[in-house]
Design a protein around this motif. Structure first.
Motif, PDB file in Angstrom:
ATOM      1  N   VAL A  35       0.855  -1.189   0.000  1.00 47.46           N
ATOM      2  CA  VAL A  35       0.000   0.000   0.000  1.00 47.46           C
ATOM      3  C   VAL A  35       0.891   1.238   0.000  1.00 47.46           C
ATOM      4  O   VAL A  35       2.013   1.208   0.511  1.00 47.46           O
ATOM      5  CB  VAL A  35      -0.934   0.011   1.245  1.00 47.46           C
ATOM      6  CG1 VAL A  35      -0.149   0.192   2.542  1.00 47.46           C
ATOM      7  CG2 VAL A  35      -2.023   1.056   1.113  1.00 47.46           C
ATOM      8  N   LEU A  55       2.591   0.568  -3.248  1.00 47.83           N
ATOM      9  CA  LEU A  55       1.830   0.222  -4.445  1.00 47.83           C
ATOM     10  C   LEU A  55       2.396   0.952  -5.663  1.00 47.83           C
ATOM     11  O   LEU A  55       2.473   0.384  -6.752  1.00 47.83           O
ATOM     12  CB  LEU A  55       0.354   0.583  -4.244  1.00 47.83           C
ATOM     13  CG  LEU A  55      -0.583   0.312  -5.426  1.00 47.83           C
ATOM     14  CD1 LEU A  55      -0.575  -1.161  -5.815  1.00 47.83           C
ATOM     15  CD2 LEU A  55      -1.997   0.767  -5.088  1.00 47.83           C
ATOM     16  N   GLY A  81      -3.183  -6.845   0.168  1.00 47.99           N
ATOM     17  CA  GLY A  81      -3.439  -5.648  -0.626  1.00 47.99           C
ATOM     18  C   GLY A  81      -4.493  -4.754  -0.001  1.00 47.99           C
ATOM     19  O   GLY A  81      -5.290  -5.198   0.838  1.00 47.99           O
ATOM     20  N   TYR A  82      -4.496  -3.503  -0.440  1.00 46.82           N
ATOM     21  CA  TYR A  82      -5.445  -2.512   0.064  1.00 46.82           C
ATOM     22  C   TYR A  82      -6.217  -1.842  -1.068  1.00 46.82           C
ATOM     23  O   TYR A  82      -6.927  -0.867  -0.817  1.00 46.82           O
ATOM     24  CB  TYR A  82      -4.713  -1.441   0.881  1.00 46.82           C
ATOM     25  CG  TYR A  82      -4.214  -1.927   2.223  1.00 46.82           C
ATOM     26  CD1 TYR A  82      -4.872  -1.592   3.409  1.00 46.82           C
ATOM     27  CD2 TYR A  82      -3.089  -2.734   2.311  1.00 46.82           C
ATOM     28  CE1 TYR A  82      -4.409  -2.041   4.635  1.00 46.82           C
ATOM     29  CE2 TYR A  82      -2.623  -3.188   3.537  1.00 46.82           C
ATOM     30  CZ  TYR A  82      -3.286  -2.839   4.689  1.00 46.82           C
ATOM     31  OH  TYR A  82      -2.832  -3.290   5.913  1.00 46.82           O
ATOM     32  N   ALA A  83      -6.092  -2.337  -2.281  1.00 44.82           N
ATOM     33  CA  ALA A  83      -6.823  -1.737  -3.397  1.00 44.82           C
ATOM     34  C   ALA A  83      -8.314  -1.965  -3.197  1.00 44.82           C
ATOM     35  O   ALA A  83      -8.764  -3.103  -3.014  1.00 44.82           O
ATOM     36  CB  ALA A  83      -6.364  -2.339  -4.724  1.00 44.82           C
ATOM     37  N   ASP A  87     -11.593   0.330  -7.386  1.00 43.17           N
ATOM     38  CA  ASP A  87     -10.387   0.866  -8.025  1.00 43.17           C
ATOM     39  C   ASP A  87      -9.880  -0.175  -9.017  1.00 43.17           C
ATOM     40  O   ASP A  87      -8.913  -0.883  -8.766  1.00 43.17           O
ATOM     41  CB  ASP A  87      -9.339   1.167  -6.945  1.00 43.17           C
ATOM     42  CG  ASP A  87      -8.091   1.820  -7.491  1.00 43.17           C
ATOM     43  OD1 ASP A  87      -7.981   2.000  -8.723  1.00 43.17           O
ATOM     44  OD2 ASP A  87      -7.197   2.133  -6.675  1.00 43.17           O
ATOM     45  N   ASN A  90      -6.051  -0.591 -10.074  1.00 42.29           N
ATOM     46  CA  ASN A  90      -5.140  -1.125  -9.060  1.00 42.29           C
ATOM     47  C   ASN A  90      -5.512  -2.535  -8.627  1.00 42.29           C
ATOM     48  O   ASN A  90      -4.629  -3.313  -8.248  1.00 42.29           O
ATOM     49  CB  ASN A  90      -5.060  -0.172  -7.873  1.00 42.29           C
ATOM     50  CG  ASN A  90      -4.166   1.007  -8.160  1.00 42.29           C
ATOM     51  OD1 ASN A  90      -3.142   0.881  -8.826  1.00 42.29           O
ATOM     52  ND2 ASN A  90      -4.548   2.179  -7.662  1.00 42.29           N
ATOM     53  N   VAL A  91      -6.795  -2.884  -8.678  1.00 40.39           N
ATOM     54  CA  VAL A  91      -7.168  -4.281  -8.441  1.00 40.39           C
ATOM     55  C   VAL A  91      -6.505  -5.162  -9.492  1.00 40.39           C
ATOM     56  O   VAL A  91      -5.914  -6.212  -9.183  1.00 40.39           O
ATOM     57  CB  VAL A  91      -8.699  -4.460  -8.455  1.00 40.39           C
ATOM     58  CG1 VAL A  91      -9.069  -5.940  -8.520  1.00 40.39           C
ATOM     59  CG2 VAL A  91      -9.321  -3.825  -7.213  1.00 40.39           C
ATOM     60  N   ARG A  93      -3.801  -4.543 -11.157  1.00 43.71           N
ATOM     61  CA  ARG A  93      -2.356  -4.574 -10.901  1.00 43.71           C
ATOM     62  C   ARG A  93      -2.024  -5.556  -9.787  1.00 43.71           C
ATOM     63  O   ARG A  93      -1.048  -6.300  -9.871  1.00 43.71           O
ATOM     64  CB  ARG A  93      -1.857  -3.179 -10.526  1.00 43.71           C
ATOM     65  CG  ARG A  93      -1.842  -2.185 -11.668  1.00 43.71           C
ATOM     66  CD  ARG A  93      -1.366  -0.832 -11.170  1.00 43.71           C
ATOM     67  NE  ARG A  93       0.015  -0.912 -10.674  1.00 43.71           N
ATOM     68  CZ  ARG A  93       0.499  -0.160  -9.687  1.00 43.71           C
ATOM     69  NH1 ARG A  93      -0.303   0.707  -9.052  1.00 43.71           N
ATOM     70  NH2 ARG A  93       1.754  -0.280  -9.320  1.00 43.71           N
ATOM     71  N   MET A  94      -2.830  -5.537  -8.718  1.00 43.03           N
ATOM     72  CA  MET A  94      -2.572  -6.432  -7.600  1.00 43.03           C
ATOM     73  C   MET A  94      -2.784  -7.896  -8.008  1.00 43.03           C
ATOM     74  O   MET A  94      -2.016  -8.778  -7.613  1.00 43.03           O
ATOM     75  CB  MET A  94      -3.461  -6.080  -6.417  1.00 43.03           C
ATOM     76  CG  MET A  94      -3.124  -4.756  -5.751  1.00 43.03           C
ATOM     77  SD  MET A  94      -1.448  -4.690  -5.079  1.00 43.03           S
ATOM     78  CE  MET A  94      -1.498  -6.022  -3.898  1.00 43.03           C
ATOM     79  N   VAL A 108      -8.720  -7.831  -1.613  1.00 42.86           N
ATOM     80  CA  VAL A 108      -9.324  -6.648  -2.244  1.00 42.86           C
ATOM     81  C   VAL A 108     -10.244  -6.036  -1.198  1.00 42.86           C
ATOM     82  O   VAL A 108     -11.097  -6.738  -0.640  1.00 42.86           O
ATOM     83  CB  VAL A 108     -10.107  -7.043  -3.506  1.00 42.86           C
ATOM     84  CG1 VAL A 108     -10.859  -5.852  -4.073  1.00 42.86           C
ATOM     85  CG2 VAL A 108      -9.171  -7.641  -4.555  1.00 42.86           C
TER      86      VAL A 108
END
Length: 287
Positions: A35, A55, A81-83, A87, A90-91, A93-94, A108
């Motif tokens: 994050v 991130l 993760g903190y997406a 979002d 970024n989801v 990307r994670m 998520v």
């Protein structure tokens, strides 16, 4: 079961120190916190956490994350993760990072329940998770929803309603002993049975409820605070008995946010305690 540490709970250590220490203590795996966090004068769980990967620029950090984990002899229990589910960029990307690392699953986050009309928040998150499930399936990984107080999924019932009908190979639920003591608590075995194939991961921490000073009219308002595993309100033995009764034999990630003892002692003693409880409760449940 396999045991890992979520690095949100190891703020004093650099990633290299975290991997080296966790491995030396005998943990099976690590769950890296990812994050963009606020700076802080002193390391803290939520700001200035030295064991957190930003991130921003995550893709460039993946070889180093993989190297530190591999060289320590640790496995990935998942990625912390903190997406937010809405979002999408970024989801994605994670999820892609999780696939590249071979970490299998990534959290998520869900909307806070105080951000608007619950029905609208829930409908939006359902659409977001339908989308995330499709992306996760294409990458061979899983998007996880944590049972977390003050979000739209504080309970197993709420999480099942959110994910019901989606592919449990692409989405799942993190059951969390500590969070559920704050909001969303249901009988553990019943909750696990309700989740069924959506139960993908387990987090363990503990919480204490503490009374405030009596007000002028005698009213006492209670607050919660993180507590050591042995002394919080959650019955860790009962929790593991329920996990064994259900047949769960996956990852258990410890995220102890108490500060009564120094970090290295805390993680070392937590592993010994969790292994003791796991063995004792496994023996108590008929095969």
């Amino acid at each position: 079961m396999k045991f890992s540490v979520f690095t949100a709970s190891t703020p004093d250590w650099t990633p290299a120190e975290a991997a080296r220490t966790i491995a030396a203590q005998g943990w099976d795996g690590i769950e890296w916190r990812v994050v963009d966090q606020q700076p802080a004068a002193e390391p803290g769980f939520w700001a200035g956490n030295r064991a957190t990967w930003p991130l921003t620029g995550l893709e460039e950090s993946l070889p180093e994350i993989a190297r530190l984990t591999r060289e320590a002899g640790l496995e990935f229990s998942g990625i912390g993760g903190y997406a937010g589910c809405g979002d999408h960029a970024n989801v994605d990307r994670m999820l892609a990072a999780t696939a590249e690392l071979g970490a299998r699953q990534v959290r998520v986050t869900m909307p806070r329940s105080d951000l608007g009309d619950y029905r609208e928040l829930f409908a939006g998150a359902r659409a977001d998770m339908e989308r995330a499930a499709a992306v996760a399936a294409s990458l061979g990984v899983k998007a996880l929803v944590e049972l977390h107080h003050e979000t739209i999924t504080p309970s197993a019932s709420a999480a099942l309603r959110l994910l019901d009908g989606l592919d449990p190979e692409a989405v799942g639920v993190i059951h969390d002993l500590g969070n559920l003591l704050i909001e969303g608590q249901e009988r553990t075995l019943s909750a696990l049975q309700l989740l069924g194939p959506y139960l993908a991961h387990v987090h363990v921490k503990n919480v204490a409820w503490l009374p405030g000073e009596p007000e002028a009219d005698g009213t006492v308002r209670w607050r919660h605070d993180w507590a050591p595993l042995r002394s919080g309100a959650g019955d860790v033995d009962a929790y593991f008995r329920a996990l064994h009764e259900f047949g769960y034999d996956g990852w258990v990630t410890c995220e102890d946010f108490s500060t009564a003892v120094p970090l290295e002692q805390r993680t070392r003693e937590n592993l010994a305690y969790l292994r003791e409880v796991e063995a004792r409760t496994r023996a108590a449940v008929p095969a």
